[in-house]
Design a protein around this motif. Structure first.
Motif, mmCIF file in Angstrom:
data_model
loop_
_atom_site.group_PDB
_atom_site.id
_atom_site.type_symbol
_atom_site.label_atom_id
_atom_site.label_comp_id
_atom_site.label_asym_id
_atom_site.label_seq_id
_atom_site.Cartn_x
_atom_site.Cartn_y
_atom_site.Cartn_z
ATOM 1 N N THR A 32 0.818 -1.220 0.000
ATOM 2 C CA THR A 32 0.000 0.000 0.000
ATOM 3 C C THR A 32 0.848 1.265 0.000
ATOM 4 O O THR A 32 0.612 2.169 -0.816
ATOM 5 N N PRO A 33 1.861 1.394 0.887
ATOM 6 C CA PRO A 33 2.670 2.615 0.884
ATOM 7 C C PRO A 33 3.426 2.866 -0.416
ATOM 8 O O PRO A 33 3.472 4.007 -0.898
ATOM 9 N N ILE A 34 4.029 1.824 -1.019
ATOM 10 C CA ILE A 34 4.835 2.090 -2.213
ATOM 11 C C ILE A 34 3.965 2.453 -3.411
ATOM 12 O O ILE A 34 4.336 3.337 -4.200
ATOM 13 N N GLN A 35 2.807 1.802 -3.547
ATOM 14 C CA GLN A 35 1.943 2.133 -4.676
ATOM 15 C C GLN A 35 1.346 3.529 -4.508
ATOM 16 O O GLN A 35 1.282 4.303 -5.467
ATOM 17 N N THR A 36 0.917 3.851 -3.298
ATOM 18 C CA THR A 36 0.387 5.197 -3.040
ATOM 19 C C THR A 36 1.466 6.237 -3.267
ATOM 20 O O THR A 36 1.226 7.272 -3.906
ATOM 21 N N ASN A 37 2.651 5.974 -2.763
ATOM 22 C CA ASN A 37 3.762 6.913 -2.889
ATOM 23 C C ASN A 37 4.120 7.159 -4.350
ATOM 24 O O ASN A 37 4.343 8.302 -4.774
ATOM 25 N N GLY A 38 4.159 6.088 -5.132
ATOM 26 C CA GLY A 38 4.510 6.237 -6.537
ATOM 27 C C GLY A 38 3.455 6.971 -7.335
ATOM 28 O O GLY A 38 3.763 7.881 -8.118
ATOM 29 N N LEU A 39 2.192 6.629 -7.152
ATOM 30 C CA LEU A 39 1.111 7.271 -7.902
ATOM 31 C C LEU A 39 0.901 8.716 -7.472
ATOM 32 O O LEU A 39 0.460 9.545 -8.270
ATOM 33 N N ASN A 40 1.216 9.024 -6.213
ATOM 34 C CA ASN A 40 1.071 10.397 -5.738
ATOM 35 C C ASN A 40 1.975 11.372 -6.478
ATOM 36 O O ASN A 40 1.692 12.570 -6.549
ATOM 37 N N LEU A 66 14.425 -5.337 -0.206
ATOM 38 C CA LEU A 66 14.955 -4.615 0.953
ATOM 39 C C LEU A 66 15.954 -3.549 0.514
ATOM 40 O O LEU A 66 15.938 -2.421 1.021
ATOM 41 N N PHE A 67 16.816 -3.886 -0.430
ATOM 42 C CA PHE A 67 17.800 -2.920 -0.926
ATOM 43 C C PHE A 67 17.106 -1.723 -1.579
ATOM 44 O O PHE A 67 17.453 -0.562 -1.326
ATOM 45 N N LEU A 68 16.112 -1.986 -2.434
ATOM 46 C CA LEU A 68 15.393 -0.907 -3.113
ATOM 47 C C LEU A 68 14.611 -0.047 -2.129
ATOM 48 O O LEU A 68 14.465 1.168 -2.325
ATOM 49 N N ALA A 69 14.108 -0.664 -1.061
ATOM 50 C CA ALA A 69 13.312 0.068 -0.074
ATOM 51 C C ALA A 69 14.122 1.174 0.603
ATOM 52 O O ALA A 69 13.551 2.169 1.072
ATOM 53 N N LEU A 70 15.424 1.020 0.642
ATOM 54 C CA LEU A 70 16.273 2.026 1.290
ATOM 55 C C LEU A 70 16.255 3.359 0.553
ATOM 56 O O LEU A 70 16.614 4.396 1.123
ATOM 57 N N PHE A 71 15.823 3.369 -0.707
ATOM 58 C CA PHE A 71 15.858 4.585 -1.522
ATOM 59 C C PHE A 71 14.502 5.282 -1.609
ATOM 60 O O PHE A 71 14.380 6.314 -2.255
ATOM 61 N N ILE A 72 13.497 4.725 -0.950
ATOM 62 C CA ILE A 72 12.160 5.310 -1.069
ATOM 63 C C ILE A 72 12.027 6.542 -0.182
ATOM 64 O O ILE A 72 12.616 6.627 0.898
ATOM 65 N N LYS A 73 11.273 7.511 -0.667
ATOM 66 C CA LYS A 73 10.989 8.739 0.092
ATOM 67 C C LYS A 73 9.692 9.330 -0.430
ATOM 68 O O LYS A 73 9.169 8.923 -1.466
ATOM 69 N N ARG A 74 9.178 10.303 0.311
ATOM 70 C CA ARG A 74 7.951 10.964 -0.148
ATOM 71 C C ARG A 74 8.214 11.661 -1.471
ATOM 72 O O ARG A 74 9.306 12.174 -1.694
ATOM 73 N N PRO A 75 7.214 11.681 -2.381
ATOM 74 C CA PRO A 75 7.434 12.337 -3.680
ATOM 75 C C PRO A 75 7.617 13.827 -3.535
ATOM 76 O O PRO A 75 7.286 14.418 -2.496
ATOM 77 N N VAL A 76 8.147 14.451 -4.600
ATOM 78 C CA VAL A 76 8.374 15.885 -4.590
ATOM 79 C C VAL A 76 7.054 16.614 -4.449
ATOM 80 O O VAL A 76 5.986 16.074 -4.716
ATOM 81 N N THR A 77 7.112 17.869 -4.033
ATOM 82 C CA THR A 77 5.907 18.672 -3.829
ATOM 83 C C THR A 77 5.258 19.008 -5.158
ATOM 84 O O THR A 77 5.806 18.760 -6.227
ATOM 85 N N SER A 78 4.088 19.594 -5.084
ATOM 86 C CA SER A 78 3.383 19.963 -6.309
ATOM 87 C C SER A 78 4.188 20.957 -7.132
ATOM 88 O O SER A 78 4.150 20.962 -8.352
#
Length: 500
Positions: A386-394, A469-481
């Protein structure tokens, strides 16, 4: 949207949206459609006996399902702009109902497979409709909770499929796996007819036939090639395997190049310019390959290796399915508050640990151990999905919503099909290698050979989980509008090369 875009008279303004009835309409239908991805898994042994087919042949009931869904979903980005939400949903559910009827009364394996493929057509249309609806209906600050509902359907439905399958097969007959679904399909159609409203504008872009052809050849060729390798006798060096894979790869390259040239692409791959969407897609693909290996291999191992009944095998998957449903909803709300890293990294670590222990299972492993490991696996997956799909689509601008949803769901389905083919191949080859090495009475060593194959499968699953797990280390909130606006401006400045 272009200025020339015409809104259908049935489409309602955002202020008139009644989100709950719309989402309930979609969730009911999509839940039972996706449930069918794994509903037959526990029944595989009985189906193999009834129709006299092998493991590599029976896998087509799942691989073929995923293949059709994977081929169809890329086209849905176009379909969503040509037909209303209401038209697509009612049409897709009707197609799914026809496929279910064919499966319920199929007298032989080929007709059962045809029914599954018809079901897949309906499913392939439904999944992107639901995800695109969430993107349109909910603002970004509330989208995590809404995507939790989507994950509840996409993850829990296939998770509890083996449980329902085991109970129904044990108490009735495998045909009731389809017969029992029919009343729910009918209810979904009636409910949607009453409550489902249209939420999008119809832009009716130009239909590019070559794009559809190359998309079908690309995704279909790759999955078919991998699936042929899963039959064991052909092997990876057989022309039927590598030629289809090569044709698929070349077709996808041509397809992507063409989408970049077209003014109105069927599937806008420019969505991959947004890094968090790209990362979310890769993570989801790797995770689903790992997960589908568990959905396919574990039921076979519990029944053929440990001699559990279909009913006991189904019960083993029930607690994990319940935990995944609860955790998917919770992780969506937690994402809205804390962002992706606090959930995705611990979730990936849990999956790595579980796959390691799965790779060490033996004939002495207890039934309780399988239940605990499966519960932990489904909990870890819920923290990730849920978090990664939401984060990516956002991170995507609104014009990319249909394309982002189609891309993500296409690659998920194709990854599942490839994962099944690869892991069945590993299982079969590992079993054959074990039997060659031990010699003697082949029948007496079948259980040990199956265990050796299962250990090899989960060892590869452990590698995939480690990549997650390795890829998860690079995830962050998407850039602002504001950041999105800058990226969009840069995109506008790039020349567009039109296909002659």
């Amino acid at each position: 949207m272009n200025a020339n875009n015409v809104e259908t008279s049935e489409t309602i303004s955002e202020g008139e949206f009644k989100r709950i009835p719309i989402m309930v309409s979609l969730i009911i239908g999509v839940f039972f459609a996706i449930l069918n991805e794994t509903l037959l898994n526990v029944a595989y042994v009985q189906l193999m006996n009834d129709f006299g087919v092998t493991t590599s042949t029976i896998q087509w009931l799942t691989t073929g399902f995923l293949l059709v869904v994977g081929i169809l979903i890329p086209i849905t980005a176009l379909i969503l702009q040509w037909f209303t939400t209401r038209q697509i949903f009612l049409g897709a559910m009707s197609i799914f109902a026809v496929g279910t009827l064919i499966c319920a009364f199929a007298p032989n394996f080929p007709l059962l497979l045809i029914g599954r493929l018809v079901q897949a057509v309906g499913t392939g249309l439904l999944i992107p409709v639901m995800m695109n609806t969430v993107l349109v209906l909910f603002p970004k600050e509330k989208r995590g909770s809404a995507m939790g509902m989507v994950s509840l359907v996409i993850m829990v439905a296939p998770a509890i499929g083996p449980t329902l399958s085991g109970i129904i097969v044990e108490m009735f007959h495998w045909r009731f796996l389809f017969i029992f679904v029919l009343p729910f399909i009918a209810f979904s159609l009636v409910f949607a007819f009453i409550y489902l409203k249209n939420i999008t504008k119809l832009t009716k872009p130009k239909v590019d036939i070559p794009s559809i052809v190359f998309s079908t050849l690309g995704f279909g060729g790759i999955v078919f090639g991998f699936s042929q390798a899963g039959k064991g006798t052909a092997g990876w060096s057989h022309p039927e395997v590598y030629l289809f894979i090569v044709v698929g790869i070349i077709s996808l390259i041509i397809f992507v190049k063409r989408q970049l040239q077209l003014k109105e692409p069927m599937l806008d791959v420019r969505a991959f310019r947004f890094p968090m969407f790209t990362l979310a897609t890769i993570l989801t693909v790797v995770l689903m390959m790992t997960l589908f290996s568990t959905f396919i291999i574990l039921p076979l191992f519990l029944q053929q290796g440990l001699l559990f009944t279909a009913f006991a095998t189904g019960l083993a998957f029930l607690p994990g399915g319940i935990i995944n449903g609860i955790a998917s909803q919770t992780s969506g709300r937690l994402y809205d508050k804390f962002g992706p890293r606090a959930l995705v990294i611990p979730g990936a670590l849990i999956v790595v640990i579980v796959m390691f222990f799965f790779s060490k299972v033996t004939i002495l492993t207890s039934f309780t151990t399988f239940i605990v490991l499966h519960c932990l696996l489904m909990f870890g997956v819920a923290l990730i999905m849920t978090p990664i799909q939401t984060n990516g689509l956002n991170q995507l601008p609104p014009k990319y919503y249909p394309h982002g949803a189609a891309i993500l769901n296409t690659l998920v389905q194709v990854a599942g099909a490839i994962g099944i083919a690869v892991f069945v191949t590993v299982l079969s080859s590992s079993q054959a290698r074990f039997l060659e090495n031990v010699g003697g009475n082949v029948e007496a060593n079948q259980a040990e050979a199956l265990i050796a194959g299962v250990q090899s499968v989960f060892a590869i699953g452990f590698v995939f989980a480690s990549i997650c797990l390795f890829l998860a280390l690079f995830i962050k909130r998407p850039v602002t509008s504001e950041g999105l606006d800058i990226l969009e401006e840069k995109e506008k400045d790039k020349p567009v090369h039109l296909t002659p």
